[in-house]
Design an enzyme around this catalytic site. Structure first.
Site, short mmCIF file in Angstrom:
data_model
loop_
_atom_site.label_atom_id
_atom_site.label_comp_id
_atom_site.label_asym_id
_atom_site.label_seq_id
_atom_site.Cartn_x
_atom_site.Cartn_y
_atom_site.Cartn_z
N ARG A 170 12.56 -1.92 -14.72
CA ARG A 170 11.61 -2.63 -13.83
C ARG A 170 12.16 -2.70 -12.40
NH1 ARG A 170 9.72 -1.46 -17.67
NH2 ARG A 170 8.50 -2.63 -19.19
N SER A 245 3.75 -9.30 -18.87
CA SER A 245 5.04 -9.98 -19.07
C SER A 245 5.40 -10.74 -17.80
CB SER A 245 6.14 -8.95 -19.32
OG SER A 245 5.80 -8.13 -20.40
N GLU A 341 9.31 -11.08 -13.64
CA GLU A 341 8.97 -9.69 -13.36
C GLU A 341 7.83 -9.67 -12.32
OE1 GLU A 341 8.23 -7.11 -16.85
OE2 GLU A 341 6.45 -6.40 -15.79
C1 LIG Z 1 -2.27 -7.35 -19.29
C2 LIG Z 1 -1.14 -6.72 -18.52
C3 LIG Z 1 -0.26 -5.87 -19.16
C4 LIG Z 1 0.81 -5.27 -18.46
N1 LIG Z 1 1.64 -4.43 -19.14
C5 LIG Z 1 2.66 -3.85 -18.48
C6 LIG Z 1 3.55 -2.96 -19.18
O1 LIG Z 1 3.39 -2.69 -20.37
N2 LIG Z 1 4.57 -2.41 -18.48
C7 LIG Z 1 4.76 -2.65 -17.15
O2 LIG Z 1 5.72 -2.11 -16.59
N3 LIG Z 1 3.93 -3.48 -16.47
C8 LIG Z 1 2.90 -4.09 -17.09
N4 LIG Z 1 2.07 -4.93 -16.43
C9 LIG Z 1 2.32 -5.21 -14.99
C10 LIG Z 1 1.47 -4.37 -14.01
O3 LIG Z 1 0.40 -3.76 -14.65
C11 LIG Z 1 2.31 -3.30 -13.29
O4 LIG Z 1 3.39 -3.90 -12.62
C12 LIG Z 1 1.48 -2.50 -12.29
O5 LIG Z 1 2.21 -1.37 -11.87
C13 LIG Z 1 1.07 -3.30 -11.06
O6 LIG Z 1 0.18 -2.52 -10.31
P1 LIG Z 1 -0.83 -3.15 -9.28
O7 LIG Z 1 -1.51 -2.04 -8.57
O8 LIG Z 1 -1.70 -4.14 -9.94
O9 LIG Z 1 0.19 -3.88 -8.28
P2 LIG Z 1 -0.08 -5.23 -7.47
O10 LIG Z 1 -0.01 -6.37 -8.41
O11 LIG Z 1 -1.29 -5.10 -6.63
O12 LIG Z 1 1.20 -5.24 -6.51
C14 LIG Z 1 2.49 -5.46 -7.04
C15 LIG Z 1 3.51 -5.36 -5.90
O13 LIG Z 1 3.54 -4.00 -5.43
C16 LIG Z 1 3.17 -3.93 -4.05
N5 LIG Z 1 2.31 -2.74 -3.91
C17 LIG Z 1 1.21 -2.45 -4.63
N6 LIG Z 1 0.74 -1.23 -4.29
C18 LIG Z 1 1.57 -0.76 -3.32
C19 LIG Z 1 1.61 0.45 -2.57
N7 LIG Z 1 0.71 1.42 -2.73
N8 LIG Z 1 2.61 0.61 -1.67
C20 LIG Z 1 3.54 -0.36 -1.48
N9 LIG Z 1 3.55 -1.53 -2.16
C21 LIG Z 1 2.56 -1.73 -3.07
C22 LIG Z 1 2.44 -5.22 -3.75
O14 LIG Z 1 2.55 -5.55 -2.38
C23 LIG Z 1 3.15 -6.21 -4.68
O15 LIG Z 1 4.34 -6.64 -4.09
C24 LIG Z 1 0.98 -5.55 -17.08
C25 LIG Z 1 0.07 -6.40 -16.43
C26 LIG Z 1 -0.97 -6.98 -17.13
C27 LIG Z 1 -1.94 -7.86 -16.41
#
Ligand SMILES: Cc1cc2nc3c(=O)[nH]c(=O)nc-3n(C[C@H](O)[C@H](O)[C@H](O)COP(=O)(O)OP(=O)(O)OC[C@H]3O[C@@H](n4cnc5c(N)ncnc54)[C@H](O)[C@@H]3O)c2cc1C
Length: 345
Positions: A170, A245, A341
């Site tokens: 992570r 998580s 996380e």
């Molecule tokens: C139900 C559920 C299940 C999940 N299961 C998993 C799993 O199995 N494994 C896992 O690893 N994660 C899991 N996650 C966490 C999540 O899905 C991941 O961390 C995902 O990659 C976040 O993507 P996002 O676009 O929603 O990021 P956001 O929540 O929009 O952003 C997260 C961070 O990244 C930054 N960011 C986003 N996009 C960019 C970009 N293009 N450039 C620079 N910075 C950026 C944001 O500023 C913020 O700080 C889960 C979440 C949920 C809700």
């Protein structure tokens, strides 16, 4: 253009009712540069909002990534490069790849969020991590930075290769040296186009495949099985707000693990190397008595203690207070710090 005083509730999976002073989506690299030049700081880059807990209104500009390009690049032997816009929904990309018989991401099915955020915390599930297929990320610099002896200014392009990305559990360079300094606009991944490497030895995958009477699974079968397992275990953010998580699994020295094992013979553990063991944060939280706990609309999910949930009207601050209580009680019981996380804002 910019919208003022926008509710962020529809744009993140915890469903917390917070506002941002200013908001604009961008659909291309050029549009990002133009908005970035005019946006009132501080600026926050939003993907799918699935790894964020907003504890208060945002006093600045949220720029939402909607770059949704997909391109198949070069193939070399049994591998094919794909170049994906950072605003593409991760799971839709996984299914797009599978339909084209491109393998390597099927175990990461149904992870919410965008392709652009996937390298940031090196998303992982069911024995596979993003780093296993990552080739490079194309970024636009948003704060001056030095990288490999070169100085970059806002608006410059920067490419981060797999070797430079410092992937860990992570973790990546985007959470350390490059945090808040770049926006990822495109991710290139190297996928298999034949002789796929099928990973079924993690979690309940093989059990699920056996129940489906599948002996020689394809990448599509693995994806389908994982979708079914995840749907049975994790709350759907469309129904119950959550960010997956909430805490990372702690890595501990063997000695600490052995001490805990004497006291708690059932403690689950996964060896990392000769000196380190990964413990299951969900088990620690459950043993500390939090599974199914609810205070108002903030709770610890009853099917998976690692997931904190918003049952409806919880405030971000309430979820964060619950998280801190859980953290303290795990610390007291096991002498271990579990770290979030999720990004707390
Ligand atoms: C139900 C559920 C299940 C999940 N299961 C998993 C799993 O199995 N494994 C896992 O690893 N994660 C899991 N996650 C966490 C999540 O899905 C991941 O961390 C995902 O990659 C976040 O993507 P996002 O676009 O929603 O990021 P956001 O929540 O929009 O952003 C997260 C961070 O990244 C930054 N960011 C986003 N996009 C960019 C970009 N293009 N450039 C620079 N910075 C950026 C944001 O500023 C913020 O700080 C889960 C979440 C949920 C809700």
């Amino acid at each position: 253009m910019f919208q003022k005083n926008v509710s962020l509730q529809p744009f993140h999976t915890f469903g917390i009712d917070v506002k941002t002073e200013s908001f604009a989506p961008f659909h291309s690299q050029r549009e990002f540069k133009s908005l970035f030049a005019q946006a009132a700081p501080p600026i926050f880059i939003l993907g799918g909002g699935s790894n964020i807990l907003f504890t208060q209104d945002f006093k600045g500009t949220v720029l939402k990534n909607n770059i949704r390009t997909k391109r198949i690049g070069k193939s070399i032997q049994n591998q094919t490069l794909v170049h994906i816009g950072a605003g593409v929904n991760w799971h839709q990309f996984v299914r797009w790849a599978i339909r084209r018989n491109l393998g390597g991401v099927e175990n990461l099915s149904l992870i919410p969020g965008t392709v652009g955020a996937a390298p940031i915390q090196n998303i992982g599930a069911y024995g596979v991590e993003l780093k296993d297929v990552f080739a490079q990320a194309k970024c636009i610099v948003i704060k001056p930075l030095d990288h490999h002896g070169q100085h970059y200014l806002p608006g410059d392009f920067l490419t981060v290769s797999r070797d430079e990305a410092q992937f860990g559990y992570r973790h990546s360079i985007f959470k350390s040296a490059l945090k808040g300094k770049v926006v990822i606009v495109q991710v290139s991944l190297l996928l298999t186009n034949k002789n796929h490497i099928i990973h079924t030895d993690y979690g309940a995958i093989s059990k699920e495949l056996a129940a489906r009477k599948i002996k020689k699974p394809t990448i599509q079968d693995v994806s389908d099985a994982i979708i079914a397992i995840r749907e049975s275990k994790l709350p759907n953010p469309k129904k119950i707000g959550n960010s997956g998580s909430f805490f990372k699994n702690p890595y501990v020295p063997i000695k600490k693990y052995q001490e805990l094992k004497e006291k708690y013979p059932n403690i689950p553990a996964y060896p990392i190397d000769d000196n380190t063991v990964k413990l299951a944060a969900g088990w620690l939280i459950q043993e500390a008595g939090w599974k199914g706990y609810r205070d108002g609309d903030a709770g610890c999910y009853d099917k998976q203690a690692l997931v904190l949930v918003n049952y409806g009207q919880a405030k971000g601050e309430e979820i964060w207070q619950l998280a801190q209580k859980i953290q303290n009680s795990v610390k007291k019981k096991f002498g271990l710090l579990i770290e979030p996380e999720v990004n707390i804002l």
